[in-house]
Design a protein around this motif. Structure first.
Motif, PDB file in Angstrom:
ATOM      1  N   SER A 114      37.345  22.142  15.147  1.00 37.61           N
ATOM      2  CA  SER A 114      36.792  21.162  13.828  1.00 37.61           C
ATOM      3  C   SER A 114      38.384  20.082  13.728  1.00 37.61           C
ATOM      4  CB  SER A 114      36.919  21.739  12.115  1.00 37.61           C
ATOM      5  OG  SER A 114      37.995  21.858  11.830  1.00 37.61           O
ATOM      6  N   VAL A 115      39.689  19.688  14.015  1.00 39.29           N
ATOM      7  CA  VAL A 115      40.360  18.893  13.832  1.00 39.29           C
ATOM      8  C   VAL A 115      40.426  18.182  15.077  1.00 39.29           C
ATOM      9  CG1 VAL A 115      41.253  19.964  11.838  1.00 39.29           C
ATOM     10  CG2 VAL A 115      42.249  20.679  14.745  1.00 39.29           C
ATOM     11  N   ALA A 116      39.465  18.405  16.034  1.00 43.00           N
ATOM     12  CA  ALA A 116      39.943  17.724  17.463  1.00 43.00           C
ATOM     13  C   ALA A 116      38.488  17.083  17.818  1.00 43.00           C
ATOM     14  CB  ALA A 116      40.319  18.883  18.779  1.00 43.00           C
ATOM     15  N   LYS A 117      39.448  16.014  18.797  1.00 47.40           N
ATOM     16  CA  LYS A 117      38.113  14.687  18.639  1.00 47.40           C
ATOM     17  C   LYS A 117      37.371  15.534  19.466  1.00 47.40           C
ATOM     18  CE  LYS A 117      37.977  10.020  20.853  1.00 47.40           C
ATOM     19  NZ  LYS A 117      38.398   8.790  21.186  1.00 47.40           N
ATOM     20  N   TYR A 118      37.705  16.276  21.250  1.00 46.73           N
ATOM     21  CA  TYR A 118      37.176  16.922  21.873  1.00 46.73           C
ATOM     22  C   TYR A 118      37.643  18.176  21.944  1.00 46.73           C
ATOM     23  CZ  TYR A 118      37.528  11.772  23.581  1.00 46.73           C
ATOM     24  OH  TYR A 118      37.216  10.467  24.169  1.00 46.73           O
ATOM     25  N   GLU A 119      36.595  18.594  22.640  1.00 43.83           N
ATOM     26  CA  GLU A 119      37.452  20.688  22.439  1.00 43.83           C
ATOM     27  C   GLU A 119      36.415  20.753  24.880  1.00 43.83           C
ATOM     28  OE1 GLU A 119      34.277  24.581  22.377  1.00 43.83           O
ATOM     29  OE2 GLU A 119      33.815  23.126  20.736  1.00 43.83           O
ATOM     30  N   THR A 120      37.116  21.532  25.182  1.00 42.63           N
ATOM     31  CA  THR A 120      36.991  21.353  26.512  1.00 42.63           C
ATOM     32  C   THR A 120      36.548  23.075  27.039  1.00 42.63           C
ATOM     33  OG1 THR A 120      38.287  21.626  28.756  1.00 42.63           O
ATOM     34  CG2 THR A 120      39.507  22.404  26.891  1.00 42.63           C
TER      35      THR A 120
END
Length: 259
Positions: free
Chosen positions: A235-241
């Motif tokens: 939830s705090v990251a800009k992207y999800e891989t």
């Protein structure tokens, strides 16, 4: 190189999979980044001696260790943020009274305040580093320590959080928490490196999956959470891989346009 970026990678659950193996796609991606002229660094809660082999394998000599408390840039020490020894001594006394062992850690070694304990064996074994702390209850005296491990079941660290305000407590295992200087974090360590190198925020990237990555992922402009991360980390990251098991590093680097 005008478009040089710096990319910080967590280790456990990010570079290494759950068997503590380095996926081939990850290794190839790291070397490709360097071929393209980018700076590659590690940002971990581990001690420097716990990932020496990985640094050699990937030819990385810039790292943020101990969650930001001991920072090295191109093989040279850049920043040290040791624990308050007086407060640590009091915490150790309280922990011993509660049958909660501790492990003292500097940039070279780790020593336990008890000869042995199942919590220490159980948690350290998961790192698969091939070594365990030896016994030295006075290791904290006369030296700088950058992290201490406090071994206690989940939620029992709350009593220490309420009493010892010089420290932050970050859980990394069901029976162990990192004890760090208050306000210390990977983000603070990263700040020291990017300021020295003069790399602008839009050229800064970070990959992570753990609770101790949250400040890093919420601070670095181009942050990427692994698919295996907890939802509050994502939830705090800009992207999800994708997950580390699904070539998440390679996929994430492609997604943000670095590969």
């Amino acid at each position: 190189m005008m478009n040089r970026s710096i990319i910080f990678f967590d280790i456990d659950g990010t570079l290494l999979n759950h068997d503590k193996k380095l996926p081939l796609s990850t290794k190839e991606s790291i070397f490709k980044l360097k071929e393209l002229g980018h700076e590659v660094a590690i940002a971990t809660g581990r001690a420097p001696f716990m990932f020496e082999d990985l640094r050699k394998e990937l030819d990385i000599n810039t790292y943020v260790s101990y969650n930001g408390q001991y920072v090295v840039l191109k093989g040279e020490e850049l920043y040290r943020n040791p624990l308050n020894i007086s407060s640590l001594e009091k915490l150790t006394e309280a922990a011993l009274h509660n049958n909660h062992p501790v492990v003292f850690m500097d940039h070279e070694d780790m020593r336990a305040n008890v000869p042995e304990h199942t919590y220490i064996t159980e948690s350290i074994a998961t790192l698969k580093i091939g070594r365990f702390p030896t016994h030295d209850p006075h290791y904290y005296k006369g030296r700088e320590l950058f992290q201490t491990l406090l071994f206690c079941p989940e939620r029992e660290e709350k009593q220490y959080e309420q009493e010892f305000h010089d420290f932050d407590f970050v859980r990394w295992h069901p029976v162990s928490v990192d004890v760090l200087p208050k306000g210390g974090s990977k983000a603070q360590g990263i700040k020291k490196i990017v300021e020295r190198l003069g790399i602008h925020p839009e050229r800064q990237y970070a990959f992570g999956d753990g609770l101790n990555d949250m400040e890093m992922l919420s601070t670095v402009q181009n942050s990427v959470a692994m698919g295996n991360a907890e939802e509050k980390v994502k939830s705090v990251a800009k992207y999800e891989t994708k997950s580390v098991e699904e070539n998440g590093i390679f996929h994430g680097l492609q997604m943000v346009g670095l590969l």
